[in-house]
Design a protein around this motif. Structure first.
Motif, mmCIF file in Angstrom:
data_model
loop_
_atom_site.group_PDB
_atom_site.id
_atom_site.type_symbol
_atom_site.label_atom_id
_atom_site.label_comp_id
_atom_site.label_asym_id
_atom_site.label_seq_id
_atom_site.Cartn_x
_atom_site.Cartn_y
_atom_site.Cartn_z
ATOM 1 N N LYS A 79 0.823 -1.204 0.000
ATOM 2 C CA LYS A 79 0.000 0.000 0.000
ATOM 3 C C LYS A 79 0.860 1.257 0.000
ATOM 4 N N VAL A 80 2.011 1.192 0.673
ATOM 5 C CA VAL A 80 2.919 2.336 0.698
ATOM 6 C C VAL A 80 3.492 2.584 -0.692
ATOM 7 N N TRP A 81 3.893 1.517 -1.367
ATOM 8 C CA TRP A 81 4.417 1.667 -2.728
ATOM 9 C C TRP A 81 3.328 2.148 -3.685
ATOM 10 N N PHE A 82 2.116 1.677 -3.475
ATOM 11 C CA PHE A 82 0.983 2.116 -4.301
ATOM 12 C C PHE A 82 0.743 3.608 -4.109
ATOM 13 N N LEU A 87 1.180 9.154 -6.164
ATOM 14 C CA LEU A 87 1.609 10.546 -6.025
ATOM 15 C C LEU A 87 2.544 10.938 -7.168
ATOM 16 N N GLN A 88 3.444 10.039 -7.514
ATOM 17 C CA GLN A 88 4.360 10.323 -8.619
ATOM 18 C C GLN A 88 3.606 10.410 -9.938
ATOM 19 N N LEU A 89 2.569 9.623 -10.062
ATOM 20 C CA LEU A 89 1.734 9.690 -11.261
ATOM 21 C C LEU A 89 1.042 11.040 -11.356
ATOM 22 N N GLN A 90 0.510 11.513 -10.247
ATOM 23 C CA GLN A 90 -0.147 12.822 -10.241
ATOM 24 C C GLN A 90 0.848 13.944 -10.494
ATOM 25 N N ALA A 91 2.094 13.737 -10.066
ATOM 26 C CA ALA A 91 3.138 14.734 -10.309
ATOM 27 C C ALA A 91 3.747 14.592 -11.702
ATOM 28 N N LYS A 92 3.237 13.643 -12.496
ATOM 29 C CA LYS A 92 3.662 13.387 -13.876
ATOM 30 C C LYS A 92 5.103 12.904 -13.971
ATOM 31 N N TYR A 94 6.389 9.885 -14.573
ATOM 32 C CA TYR A 94 5.831 8.603 -14.990
ATOM 33 C C TYR A 94 6.779 7.424 -14.787
ATOM 34 N N ASP A 95 8.059 7.613 -15.087
ATOM 35 C CA ASP A 95 8.999 6.502 -14.929
ATOM 36 C C ASP A 95 9.094 6.065 -13.471
ATOM 37 N N ALA A 96 9.195 7.045 -12.577
ATOM 38 C CA ALA A 96 9.257 6.725 -11.153
ATOM 39 C C ALA A 96 7.951 6.098 -10.682
ATOM 40 N N ALA A 97 6.837 6.592 -11.210
ATOM 41 C CA ALA A 97 5.533 6.049 -10.831
ATOM 42 C C ALA A 97 5.417 4.587 -11.226
ATOM 43 N N ILE A 98 5.829 4.276 -12.447
ATOM 44 C CA ILE A 98 5.738 2.893 -12.923
ATOM 45 C C ILE A 98 6.617 1.975 -12.074
ATOM 46 N N ALA A 99 7.819 2.450 -11.726
ATOM 47 C CA ALA A 99 8.713 1.633 -10.894
ATOM 48 C C ALA A 99 8.085 1.337 -9.530
ATOM 49 N N VAL A 114 -3.746 -1.246 -8.507
ATOM 50 C CA VAL A 114 -2.369 -1.013 -8.944
ATOM 51 C C VAL A 114 -2.273 -1.156 -10.462
ATOM 52 N N LEU A 115 -2.938 -2.156 -11.003
ATOM 53 C CA LEU A 115 -2.938 -2.359 -12.452
ATOM 54 C C LEU A 115 -3.638 -1.217 -13.172
ATOM 55 N N PHE A 116 -4.722 -0.725 -12.588
ATOM 56 C CA PHE A 116 -5.408 0.420 -13.188
ATOM 57 C C PHE A 116 -4.492 1.652 -13.188
ATOM 58 N N ALA A 117 -3.735 1.828 -12.106
ATOM 59 C CA ALA A 117 -2.810 2.963 -12.027
ATOM 60 C C ALA A 117 -1.686 2.818 -13.048
ATOM 61 N N LEU A 118 -1.198 1.606 -13.233
ATOM 62 C CA LEU A 118 -0.191 1.370 -14.274
ATOM 63 C C LEU A 118 -0.768 1.700 -15.648
#
Length: 289
Positions: A79-82, A87-92, A94-99, A114-118
Motif C-alpha cells: 500500500k505504501v508503494w501504491f 503521487l508520482q503519477l499525479q506529479a507526472k 511517470y517513470d518513477a511512478a511505474i517503478a 495497482v494495475l489500473f494505475a499502471l
C-alpha cells in the motif's frame, strides 16, 4: 590533545596493551543501535498517512518526500508503494511512478487498483496498447469496476477502435447506470461518426444524471446550435461555462477526447458574443485557437 602523556594515562595505555586480544577487541568494539523493525514500519505507515492527506490537497512537494521515506521504512508494504506511485503519477513523474507501482504489484499481484494505475501511467504517455493490457488485467481481478471499463474504453478510443470503445463504455454503464462520463463519451464518438441525433440523446441522458456536469452540457449546446436551436443552445452553453470555464479552452476539450468535428463546431460556438461574454466572466476572454 596534549603532546605529553601523564603517568596515569600512560599506565592506562600500557594496561590496554597488556590485555588479552579478546578483551582488547571488546574494548574497541563500538555499540551498535538495534533498530526495531516493527517500530520503523509503524513510523513509515504514519508518514504514508500524512503523505496521503497532503496528496489530497495537491501538496505534492510535501507529500512525495514523506511517501518516499515511508517506502524505505516499510519496504514490504504494498500500500505504501501504491501510494508513492500514485503521487508520482499525479506529479507526472511517470517513470518513477511505474517503478513504484511495479514494486507494489510484486508485493501484491491481486490488487487491481495497482494495475489500473499502471494503465493510467501508460495512457498518459500515449502507450495505449500497454494501457489496454494493464486495464484488462485489472478488470480480470475487479470486473465490476465501472472506472476500469471506462478507462479501457478511452484507450480503445485513442487507438481509433471506436466500436470497441463503445462496448467498454456500455460495460461501465452496465455496472453503474449513473456513470455519466461513459455516456458522454459515447456521445463524442457518435458526433464524430456523423450521428448528431444519437449524440444529442447521449448528452441529454448524461445531463439528466448530473446537472452540474459542464462537459455534456456544453457538447449538447454545440450540437443543438448546429441543429438550429439557437436560443436553447446559448442558454445551455452559458450555464456550462458558469459551471466550469475550462471548457471554453479548445485545448482542454481536446485533452478530454473531443474529436475534430465537434471541436470545429465548438470553436464557432465559442466565438458567439453571448458565449464570449460568459467566457469573460470566467476570466477566459478568447477561446484557444
Amino acid at each position: 590533545m596534549p603532546k605529553h602523556v601523564g603517568l596515569i594515562s600512560l599506565m592506562v595505555v600500557c594496561s590496554l596493551w597488556s590485555m588479552p586480544r579478546a578483551a582488547h577487541a571488546q574494548a574497541l568494539t563500538p555499540h551498535t543501535l538495534q533498530l526495531d523493525a516493527a517500530k520503523l514500519e509503524k513510523q513509515g505507515l504514519s508518514l504514508a498517512q500524512e503523505a496521503a492527506q497532503l496528496g489530497q490537497f495537491q501538496q505534492f512537494e510535501l507529500a512525495l518526500p514523506r511517501a518516499k521515506l515511508a517506502s524505505q521504512l516499510a519496504p514490504k508494504n504494498d500500500k505504501v508503494w501504491f501510494l508513492l506511485g500514485g503521487l508520482q503519477l499525479q506529479a507526472k513523474d511517470y517513470d518513477a511512478a511505474i517503478a513504484a507501482l511495479q514494486k507494489a504489484q510484486s508485493l501484491n499481484p491481486k490488487n487491481a487498483d495497482v494495475l489500473f494505475a499502471l494503465g493510467s501511467a501508460n495512457f498518459q504517455q500515449q502507450k495505449y496498447q500497454a494501457a489496454i493490457s494493464n486495464y484488462q488485467a485489472g478488470l480480470q481481478l475487479k470486473p465490476n469496476d465501472p472506472d476500469g471499463w471506462f478507462d479501457l474504453g478511452n484507450a480503445y478510443y485513442m487507438l481509433g477502435r471506436l466500436p470497441d470503445a463503445i462496448a467498454q463504455y456500455n460495460k461501465a454503464v452496465s455496472q453503474n447506470q449513473k456513470f455519466w462520463p461513459a455516456i458522454n463519451n459515447i456521445g463524442l464518438i457518435k458526433y464524430e461518426q456523423g450521428d448528431r441525433e444519437g449524440a444529442i440523446k447521449q448528452w441529454q441522458t448524461a445531463v439528466s444524471l448530473e446537472q452540474q456536469a459542464a462537459e455534456p452540457l456544453l457538447a449538447l449546446a454545440v450540437a443543438l446550435y448546429t441543429k438550429g436551436d439557437r436560443q436553447q443552445s446559448l442558454k445551455l452553453g452559458e450555464a456550462a461555462l458558469r459551471i466550469d470555464g475550462r471548457y471554453g479552452d479548445l485545448n482542454f476539450l481536446k485533452e478530454n477526447l473531443w474529436g475534430q468535428r465537434l471541436l470545429a463546431d465548438t470553436k464557432k460556438f465559442l466565438e458567439l458574443p453571448s458565449i464570449q461574454a460568459a467566457l469573460e466572466q470566467q476570466g477566459r476572454p478568447q477561446p484557444t485557437q
